[in-house]
Design a protein around this motif. Structure first.
Motif, PDB file in Angstrom:
ATOM      1  N   ALA A 174       0.845  -1.199   0.000  1.00 29.59           N
ATOM      2  CA  ALA A 174       0.000   0.000   0.000  1.00 29.59           C
ATOM      3  C   ALA A 174       0.877   1.244   0.000  1.00 29.59           C
ATOM      4  O   ALA A 174       1.628   1.483   0.944  1.00 29.59           O
ATOM      5  N   LYS A 175       0.788   2.033  -1.053  1.00 28.49           N
ATOM      6  CA  LYS A 175       1.561   3.272  -1.128  1.00 28.49           C
ATOM      7  C   LYS A 175       0.990   4.307  -0.163  1.00 28.49           C
ATOM      8  O   LYS A 175       1.708   4.992   0.555  1.00 28.49           O
ATOM      9  N   ARG A 176      -0.319   4.413  -0.212  1.00 22.58           N
ATOM     10  CA  ARG A 176      -1.024   5.335   0.695  1.00 22.58           C
ATOM     11  C   ARG A 176      -2.272   4.644   1.207  1.00 22.58           C
ATOM     12  O   ARG A 176      -2.832   3.770   0.541  1.00 22.58           O
ATOM     13  N   TRP A 177      -2.709   5.017   2.372  1.00 24.42           N
ATOM     14  CA  TRP A 177      -3.944   4.463   2.934  1.00 24.42           C
ATOM     15  C   TRP A 177      -4.794   5.629   3.430  1.00 24.42           C
ATOM     16  O   TRP A 177      -4.359   6.387   4.293  1.00 24.42           O
ATOM     17  N   PRO A 178      -5.970   5.799   2.883  1.00 20.69           N
ATOM     18  CA  PRO A 178      -6.771   6.985   3.230  1.00 20.69           C
ATOM     19  C   PRO A 178      -7.234   6.953   4.686  1.00 20.69           C
ATOM     20  O   PRO A 178      -7.449   5.883   5.263  1.00 20.69           O
ATOM     21  N   ASP A 179      -7.376   8.135   5.268  1.00 20.06           N
ATOM     22  CA  ASP A 179      -7.975   8.221   6.602  1.00 20.06           C
ATOM     23  C   ASP A 179      -9.463   7.939   6.450  1.00 20.06           C
ATOM     24  O   ASP A 179     -10.142   8.550   5.628  1.00 20.06           O
ATOM     25  N   ARG A 180      -9.941   6.995   7.205  1.00 21.40           N
ATOM     26  CA  ARG A 180     -11.313   6.520   7.052  1.00 21.40           C
ATOM     27  C   ARG A 180     -12.158   6.918   8.249  1.00 21.40           C
ATOM     28  O   ARG A 180     -11.647   7.145   9.347  1.00 21.40           O
ATOM     29  N   THR A 181     -13.468   6.946   8.036  1.00 26.27           N
ATOM     30  CA  THR A 181     -14.416   7.130   9.130  1.00 26.27           C
ATOM     31  C   THR A 181     -15.286   5.889   9.202  1.00 26.27           C
ATOM     32  O   THR A 181     -15.964   5.537   8.228  1.00 26.27           O
ATOM     33  N   LEU A 182     -15.238   5.199  10.334  1.00 21.91           N
ATOM     34  CA  LEU A 182     -16.023   3.993  10.553  1.00 21.91           C
ATOM     35  C   LEU A 182     -16.893   4.172  11.786  1.00 21.91           C
ATOM     36  O   LEU A 182     -16.587   4.992  12.664  1.00 21.91           O
ATOM     37  N   LEU A 183     -17.968   3.416  11.844  1.00 16.52           N
ATOM     38  CA  LEU A 183     -18.952   3.618  12.911  1.00 16.52           C
ATOM     39  C   LEU A 183     -19.388   2.298  13.522  1.00 16.52           C
ATOM     40  O   LEU A 183     -19.524   1.286  12.825  1.00 16.52           O
ATOM     41  N   VAL A 184     -19.600   2.323  14.827  1.00 14.71           N
ATOM     42  CA  VAL A 184     -20.172   1.186  15.536  1.00 14.71           C
ATOM     43  C   VAL A 184     -21.193   1.707  16.538  1.00 14.71           C
ATOM     44  O   VAL A 184     -21.114   2.855  16.989  1.00 14.71           O
ATOM     45  N   HIS A 185     -22.146   0.862  16.858  1.00 19.16           N
ATOM     46  CA  HIS A 185     -23.075   1.190  17.946  1.00 19.16           C
ATOM     47  C   HIS A 185     -23.576  -0.105  18.565  1.00 19.16           C
ATOM     48  O   HIS A 185     -23.544  -1.161  17.946  1.00 19.16           O
ATOM     49  N   SER A 186     -24.010  -0.021  19.810  1.00 19.63           N
ATOM     50  CA  SER A 186     -24.548  -1.184  20.522  1.00 19.63           C
ATOM     51  C   SER A 186     -25.964  -0.846  20.951  1.00 19.63           C
ATOM     52  O   SER A 186     -26.181  -0.168  21.950  1.00 19.63           O
ATOM     53  N   LYS A 215     -31.221   6.948  17.757  1.00 20.34           N
ATOM     54  CA  LYS A 215     -30.123   7.715  17.190  1.00 20.34           C
ATOM     55  C   LYS A 215     -29.102   8.091  18.257  1.00 20.34           C
ATOM     56  O   LYS A 215     -29.486   8.509  19.356  1.00 20.34           O
ATOM     57  N   TRP A 216     -27.823   7.897  17.943  1.00 21.64           N
ATOM     58  CA  TRP A 216     -26.668   8.205  18.783  1.00 21.64           C
ATOM     59  C   TRP A 216     -26.495   7.253  19.958  1.00 21.64           C
ATOM     60  O   TRP A 216     -25.534   7.381  20.722  1.00 21.64           O
ATOM     61  N   ARG A 217     -27.392   6.283  20.133  1.00 25.01           N
ATOM     62  CA  ARG A 217     -27.300   5.399  21.290  1.00 25.01           C
ATOM     63  C   ARG A 217     -25.996   4.593  21.267  1.00 25.01           C
ATOM     64  O   ARG A 217     -25.709   3.911  20.288  1.00 25.01           O
ATOM     65  N   LYS A 218     -25.227   4.675  22.332  1.00 23.35           N
ATOM     66  CA  LYS A 218     -24.012   3.877  22.540  1.00 23.35           C
ATOM     67  C   LYS A 218     -23.192   3.771  21.252  1.00 23.35           C
ATOM     68  O   LYS A 218     -22.865   2.681  20.794  1.00 23.35           O
ATOM     69  N   SER A 219     -22.888   4.929  20.678  1.00 23.74           N
ATOM     70  CA  SER A 219     -22.258   4.966  19.357  1.00 23.74           C
ATOM     71  C   SER A 219     -20.838   5.525  19.433  1.00 23.74           C
ATOM     72  O   SER A 219     -20.485   6.297  20.331  1.00 23.74           O
ATOM     73  N   ALA A 220     -20.033   5.118  18.461  1.00 24.05           N
ATOM     74  CA  ALA A 220     -18.680   5.652  18.294  1.00 24.05           C
ATOM     75  C   ALA A 220     -18.445   5.922  16.817  1.00 24.05           C
ATOM     76  O   ALA A 220     -18.613   5.029  15.987  1.00 24.05           O
ATOM     77  N   VAL A 221     -18.079   7.169  16.497  1.00 25.23           N
ATOM     78  CA  VAL A 221     -17.651   7.537  15.153  1.00 25.23           C
ATOM     79  C   VAL A 221     -16.127   7.633  15.223  1.00 25.23           C
ATOM     80  O   VAL A 221     -15.578   8.377  16.039  1.00 25.23           O
ATOM     81  N   MET A 222     -15.443   6.880  14.364  1.00 24.91           N
ATOM     82  CA  MET A 222     -14.013   6.659  14.563  1.00 24.91           C
ATOM     83  C   MET A 222     -13.197   6.967  13.319  1.00 24.91           C
ATOM     84  O   MET A 222     -13.599   6.648  12.202  1.00 24.91           O
ATOM     85  N   THR A 223     -12.044   7.585  13.531  1.00 24.76           N
ATOM     86  CA  THR A 223     -11.029   7.740  12.493  1.00 24.76           C
ATOM     87  C   THR A 223      -9.707   7.234  13.074  1.00 24.76           C
ATOM     88  O   THR A 223      -9.654   6.765  14.212  1.00 24.76           O
ATOM     89  N   GLN A 224      -8.656   7.361  12.295  1.00 28.42           N
ATOM     90  CA  GLN A 224      -7.341   6.931  12.780  1.00 28.42           C
ATOM     91  C   GLN A 224      -6.986   7.629  14.101  1.00 28.42           C
ATOM     92  O   GLN A 224      -6.413   7.019  14.999  1.00 28.42           O
ATOM     93  N   ARG A 225      -7.394   8.880  14.227  1.00 30.80           N
ATOM     94  CA  ARG A 225      -7.021   9.670  15.411  1.00 30.80           C
ATOM     95  C   ARG A 225      -8.150   9.869  16.399  1.00 30.80           C
ATOM     96  O   ARG A 225      -7.925   9.869  17.611  1.00 30.80           O
TER      97      ARG A 225
END
Length: 458
Positions: free
Chosen positions: A240-252, A260-270
């Protein structure tokens, strides 16, 4: 995998449906050995299972086994691998351990008790030790069969710890914080051209597993599918020459109707945005101790917009049910269990059945074809075969005198004879989606649903 010529098998915990069309054998697995529900001893599981010498479901049929659950899963996996050593195979071994109840042989828990670890904690660690032992058995056998070099071996887990070491992370299983959902993903493939052993530090998630395996194994990509994840193969191979910064989401959610927003995490590399409000710099603060939302309003706003787009897509299916099909050739009769009721507090466990839980809800079902259907209402499953009002060992008697069945446009009532083991209804039904609900009611009006219903197309 099956469509690409692989032999496929699962041994252990499925937890994605106990009825057609959601069983593993309906989803591409050719060899199936599983317990029912989400854990050994839960309501859909074979009655009385306790991890030792249990009855599990082998290709849809109950079968008695001797030994400890985790050992049985790995025994089955090893037999499957040996039988298919000369052709491509996909073997999935999701262990129920170390899920509660924390039952394990004394030889595994005793070393921890001897070091001062108490009660279930020692059992929890003992269950992990047994898994480790079985992983060693698996790896040794792959080597003996000359499969080690060209077999992709993945070790992972499904959630953060429920009772063990948290790795310095905040939260445990079910939490929206890092300790609830950050898990290991160890990959070994000696002949696969992977980069030198070490960590992959790029941000990734469960949604990446299938795209990655499609690439690594050269599988046929399903037509018309837009994957949420990305293939990690370039990262694994160091290309991989470059790997984009991604936004991923989980919730329980774990409730009937997602909020909406219940026990949620919006996540990036940082960053980690928790419940739409708290913000943590996961690189500087891996324990998530300092909320920095106030000093990073632009980051909060950007992550909130990502969540809004995700929720708009996801919520389109919130008004849909996953109907259990009744009357199919693939499963007839169909056993329904209160674990799958739609209601706030379903009777999901065998202990709830024993105590006569006064809960009720409906099953979302689909009648596959027009015809005559029979519905046998029971308090206890057929393998127990006790009277509806009877109390088995550890159980509580009830005093139901009336049984009621409501399905489609039918609302039927029959008496419950005192010593009856079941009450059976017949109904002419049209094909289509509907709801099925039952009641067992006594003369004082106290009511509960029939925990087990056996539905059959005649």
């Amino acid at each position: 995998f099956s469509a690409s010529g692989y032999r496929t098998a699962i041994f252990g915990k499925w937890h994605l449906g106990d009825n057609y069309p959601y069983r593993p054998q309906d989803r591409g697995f050719e060899e199936v050995l599983i317990h029912g529900g989400g854990g050994v001893g839960q309501g859909p599981d074979y009655w009385g299972n306790n991890y030792f010498d249990d009855t599990y479901f082998h290709n849809g049929k109950p079968k008695k086994f001797k030994g400890y659950c985790t050992d049985i899963w790995f025994d089955g996996a090893l037999k499957f691998i040996e039988a298919n050593k000369n052709r491509p195979f996909f073997c999935y071994v999701p262990t129920n351990a170390p899920h509660g109840p924390y039952n394990v042989a004394d030889k595994y828990s005793k070393p921890y008790r001897d070091k001062g670890v108490k009660g279930n904690q020692a059992n929890f660690y003992g269950m992990i030790t047994n898994i480790d032992e079985n992983m060693g058995r698996l790896m040794s056998r792959l080597k003996e069969l000359d499969l080690e070099e060209n077999t992709i071996l993945i070790f992972m887990t499904d959630n953060g710890t429920s009772g063990g070491h948290d790795g310095g992370m905040r939260g445990k299983k079910g939490s929206e914080y890092e300790g609830g959902h950050r898990v290991p993903f160890f990959v070994r493939w000696p002949a696969g051209g992977l980069k030198s052993p070490g960590d992959v530090d790029r941000f990734s998630a469960h949604v990446d597993v299938l795209p990655t395996l499609i690439d690594l194994c050269g599988l046929k990509r399903p037509a018309g599918v837009k994957f949420d994840g990305a293939s990690l193969a370039p990262l694994f191979k160091g290309s991989a020459k470059r790997w984009p910064d991604r936004t991923l989401l989980v919730h329980s959610q774990r409730i009937e109707h997602p909020e909406k927003w219940r026990k949620s995490a919006v996540m990036t590399q940082r960053w980690r945005l928790i419940n739409g409000k708290e913000l943590y710099d996961i690189q500087a603060d891996p324990a998530q101790k300092k909320d920095v939302a106030d000093v990073n309003p632009q980051v909060v706003e950007q992550l909130r917009r990502s969540y809004e787009r995700w929720w708009a897509d996801l919520s389109q299916g919130f008004d849909k049910y996953c109907e259990i099909v009744i009357g199919s050739d693939e499963q007839n009769p169909t056993r329904l269990m209160s674990h799958d009721w739609h209601c706030p507090n379903p009777a999901w466990s065998q202990s709830a059945v024993r105590r006569g839980s006064k809960s009720n809800g409906f099953w979302a079902v689909e009648i596959q074809r027009d015809g005559t259907y029979e519905f046998e209402l029971r308090r206890w499953p057929v393998e127990v075969d006790a009277p509806i009002n009877g109390a088995i060992a550890g159980g509580k008697a009830i005093t139901a005198t009336k049984a009621r069945l409501n399905i489609a446009d039918k609302d039927l009532i029959l008496p419950v004879p005192q010593d009856a083991h079941s009450v059976t209804f017949r109904a002419e039904l049209k094909a289509g989606k509907t709801r099925l609900q039952t009641w067992l009611t006594d003369d004082n009006g106290t009511s509960r649903g029939a925990y087990y219903v056996y539905a059959k197309r005649l």
